[in-house]
Design an enzyme around this catalytic site. Structure first.
Site, mmCIF file in Angstrom:
data_model
loop_
_atom_site.group_PDB
_atom_site.id
_atom_site.type_symbol
_atom_site.label_atom_id
_atom_site.label_comp_id
_atom_site.label_asym_id
_atom_site.label_seq_id
_atom_site.Cartn_x
_atom_site.Cartn_y
_atom_site.Cartn_z
ATOM 1 N N ASP A 55 -7.774 7.505 7.267
ATOM 2 C CA ASP A 55 -6.913 6.327 7.233
ATOM 3 C C ASP A 55 -7.670 5.194 7.949
ATOM 4 O O ASP A 55 -8.721 5.417 8.561
ATOM 5 C CB ASP A 55 -5.554 6.609 7.883
ATOM 6 C CG ASP A 55 -4.490 5.633 7.355
ATOM 7 O OD1 ASP A 55 -4.863 4.564 6.821
ATOM 8 O OD2 ASP A 55 -3.292 5.921 7.489
HETATM 9 C C1 BGC Z 1 -2.241 2.843 6.251
HETATM 10 C C2 BGC Z 1 -2.615 3.489 4.937
HETATM 11 C C3 BGC Z 1 -3.291 2.487 4.054
HETATM 12 C C4 BGC Z 1 -4.496 1.926 4.770
HETATM 13 C C5 BGC Z 1 -5.303 0.956 3.955
HETATM 14 C C6 BGC Z 1 -3.392 2.099 6.869
HETATM 15 O O1 BGC Z 1 -2.996 1.339 7.948
HETATM 16 O O2 BGC Z 1 -1.768 3.832 7.119
HETATM 17 O O3 BGC Z 1 -1.471 4.022 4.332
HETATM 18 O O4 BGC Z 1 -3.632 3.078 2.831
HETATM 19 O O5 BGC Z 1 -4.059 1.279 5.935
HETATM 20 O O6 BGC Z 1 -4.669 -0.238 3.800
#
Ligand code: BGC
Length: 751
Positions: A284
């Protein structure tokens, strides 16, 4: 699907008949791809390999970005949606670097790209895989038109806590429903074949257990036993893996003491070894680096080592791989073969996406945005996701004799907010709000007295309350649009108080004094605590954040052009204090009585004697406001008793359970018949009910239908203490009904 190709090919090899082998052309093209991948890897420097594992955000200093791409230091880019820039970056990647490896462009396309569909939690309330798949397909068509070939969806976190802002992104609390709809979403995003230019790789996230974040607070720790993990949290992930979901994302949370991004048990033992996943695992955003904050790694180098050794192939916006892994390999802390393996997964994905054949996107794709058929699909999704929760004296649909309506509240005309969180690209100019739809469709027939009264959901300014009350007085009925701004929902948007924010409760109370029927419509990202206000409303329609076409959908439902059919994808809590709440809980040694009295209804000293010693709250009881699977229609349905084809079966056999469902009302309506089971006695405690099937169909008034479910012993299986997936002999209950509470019951035995 992926598995079946592999299985077919295996069969073909075993039988080794010429005909079968020629039919299995995918095998030889797979071999060729693997050869090309090996070839490329053999030409790559260590730093170039690590470059493939580095994902960074677009925008910013474009010259520097180009330079890094040219050097092969970047494998994928997220959040770049300018077609010209994407094509230029691809050109540099394939022409100016000796390896010629294209980039993958990624973005969070969660519930629509331009045409915004209802939030996923709402889509799950459709209980309709076709609707969910269509939503993902539209999203893919629009997003791939600008070159986005990888979305970070579906989010499959089992969510039992409405305080958690990210509940909006989930498919609810039930593993079976989330599995069916998660697979539909993956199919919609990935299309017929990943290699088509209008297909995008899906990403199952957040692996795993993020929905159990303690206290409903985002990013928080999770403690999930292996039994809970396997029987609840992993289920939808396993389902989409089997359906060929191309990528997985490791979650932010620390799971039983190990952050998911360094969790070998999850990523290696389960995902790679047990399930045989051969796609990409991405971290993530910054979750590799965050292991320093978790206290697992002392610095970026340690964080990178832990993540890559656990099986995270791509570091999203952590920069720890690119900065440190070369040295870690040289120091022997990470094997080069581990890096090669990660790169192999990444290159395989690029081949699967057809990017080596055509990395570019055609210009002019924006012409397809908001196409009429996309808007129609978004409207259908919004119609089917609205849940009618109360309808006293058939307050809805509005009768034709209604000549004037008061439209009151901050969500009646909130084009940005009704799109919901994780709307990065949908333009609010395209949103049709309920007020606008009402004016367009009924403006010449009905007097519309609109008083917004509160500018936004948290507004506390009561100066327009008198105007709102006057509007109510001079109208036949009040349409009260309450709810939450979208910015109160989504990532890091958790709430300790989930009642209506701002002065909305007070506004409703003031308006109710006008004595007119009130239809309460809530547009929100979570079930909002409402039991205190509910008596003021004659009807209660839950519209969630319904997206671009929410307005026309709601108006058609209010006026009866459409009949509500949505069913809750999460239990609707009575109060925040009940959370986490879920229908598929275990029994305790002292289960609650069927009917419980709340302490407010009891005299002094009666509390102790009347309530007994059970597991419910004295002040909130055991029941939610509305159970999982609940939702009314403008018609009614009756259920006959369950007929079972037999009362005992053996392992490997099936049992058929059927009921007769009748439309007992006066309108045509759609019902979702739900099948639950309970394993009465097992080697581990089992949930009091578990969804195992559902069927959706429309009935005319007085029409009946015999609904039949086939229950195989597969549906009776669970992971036991030894992690074996088994059906244990003994008694099972079968429940069928229109929600998880109001069910018919029968029993059978597995011998
Ligand atoms: C979120 C993810 C997301 C990623 C990219 C993160 O902060 O938890 O779900 O896909 O950002 O934007």
């Amino acid at each position: 699907m992926k598995k079946s190709i592999i299985q077919n090919c295996l069969m073909a090899t075993l039988l080794s008949t010429a005909t079968l082998l020629t039919g299995c052309s995918s095998n030889s093209s797979q071999d060729q791809t693997e050869e090309k991948i090996n070839n490329l890897i053999s030409q790559m420097t260590l730093q170039e390999k690590i470059g493939q594992m580095n994902q960074i955000v677009g925008g910013g200093d474009i010259d520097q970005l180009k330079e890094e791409v040219k050097k092969g230091h970047i494998g994928s880019i997220l959040n770049e949606i300018d077609v010209k820039t994407i094509n230029e970056l691809q050109r540099i990647a394939v022409e100016e670097n000796h390896l010629g490896i294209p980039l993958i462009i990624a973005r969070d396309v969660i519930h629509g790209f331009k045409t915004v569909f209802p939030i996923p939690l709402a889509q799950a309330a459709t209980w309709n895989a076709d609707v969910v798949k269509a939503g993902a397909r539209v999203a893919a068509e629009e997003a791939t038109a600008v070159g986005v070939r990888w979305t970070f969806a579906p989010m499959l976190d089992i969510s039992r806590d409405a305080r958690w802002g990210r509940i909006i992104e989930s498919l609810g609390e039930d593993p079976y429903l989330a599995s069916k709809l998660g697979v539909a979403m993956v199919d919609g995003f990935q299309g017929e074949s990943l290699s088509q230019p209008n297909s995008m790789a899906a990403c199952a996230k957040h692996f795993c257990g993020y929905g159990a974040s303690e206290g409903g607070r985002d990013y928080n720790s999770t403690q999930i036993s292996e039994e809970q993990l396997r029987n609840f949290y992993l289920t939808p992930f396993k389902a989409v893996e089997e359906a060929g979901c191309a990528t997985f994302m490791s979650a932010f949370n620390d799971l039983n003491g190990i952050p998911c991004t360094a969790n070998q048990h999850l990523l290696k033992d389960i995902l790679r070894k047990e399930w045989g996943f051969d796609g990409v695992v991405v971290s993530d955003w910054g979750s590799v680096h965050e292991m320093i904050n978790h206290g697992l790694a002392a610095n970026g180098a340690e964080a990178a080592e832990q993540a890559v050794n656990a099986g995270v192939d791509i570091d999203m916006m952590g920069f720890d791989y690119i900065k440190n892994l070369e040295a870690s390999v040289k120091e022997g802390k990470v094997k080069e073969s581990t890096i090669d393996e990660a790169v192999r997964y990444i290159l395989r994905l690029k081949f699967r996406l057809g990017l080596f054949d055509n990395p570019y996107v055609k210009e002019g794709g924006e012409k397809t945005f908001y196409a009429p058929e996309y808007l129609q699909a978004a409207k259908e999704a919004a119609v089917k996701s609205c849940v009618l929760l109360k309808n006293s004296n058939n307050a809805l649909p509005l009768s034709e004799s209604v000549k004037s309506v008061a439209v009151i509240g901050p969500m009646a005309d909130a084009p940005h907010d009704q799109l919901g969180a994780w709307t990065m690209d949908g333009d609010k100019e395209h949103t049709i709000t309920p007020l606008r739809a009402l004016r367009e469709q009924y403006g010449d027939k009905i007097k519309i007295n609109y008083v917004q009264a509160l500018e936004f959901s948290r507004d506390r300014n009561t100066s327009n309350f008198a105007a709102a009350v006057n509007a109510a007085r001079s109208s036949d009925v009040v349409l009260f649009f309450a709810g939450e701004e979208s910015s109160l929902t989504g990532e890091a948007k958790c709430l300790a108080d989930i009642t209506l924010p701002g002065a909305q409760k007070e506004l409703l109370a003031a308006v109710s004094k006008a004595g007119k029927p009130i239809v309460l419509i809530i547009l929100a990202g979570r079930p909002v605590e409402i039991h205190k206000e509910l008596p003021m409303a004659d009807a209660f329609l839950y519209a969630w954040h319904p997206g671009t076409m929410g307005g026309p959908a709601i108006v058609d439902l209010l006026f009866g052009k459409e009949t509500p059919s949505g069913k809750l994808s999460v239990s609707y809590p009575l109060t925040v204090g009940q959370l986490p709440y879920y229908y598929n809980h275990k029994n305790t040694g002292r289960p609650a009585h069927e009917k419980v009295q709340l302490m407010d209804d009891l005299q002094q000293n009666e509390v102790q004697t009347s309530l007994g010693m059970t597991c419910y709250y004295l002040d909130a009881g055991k029941d939610p406001l509305y159970p999982f699977g609940y939702g009314l229609s403008y018609t009614t349905f009756s259920y006959g008793d369950i007929q079972l084809s037999t009362d005992n079966i053996k392992e490997g056999q099936n049992i058929k359970a059927s009921v007769i469902v009748k439309n007992t009302g006066t309108r045509k309506g759609m019902e979702t018949v739900q099948l639950y089971i309970r394993d009465m006695f097992a080697s581990l405690t089992r949930p009091v009910k578990e969804l195992k099937g559902f069927q959706q169909f429309t009935l005319e008034p007085n029409e009946t239908k015999t609904v039949e479910f086939t229950i195989s012993t597969e549906e009776l299986k669970f992971f036991n203490a030894a992690n074996e997936f088994v059906a244990e002999p003994g008694e099972f209950s079968v429940f069928i009904g229109g929600n998880s509470r109001d069910v018919k019951e029968s029993k059978f035995t597995l011998n």
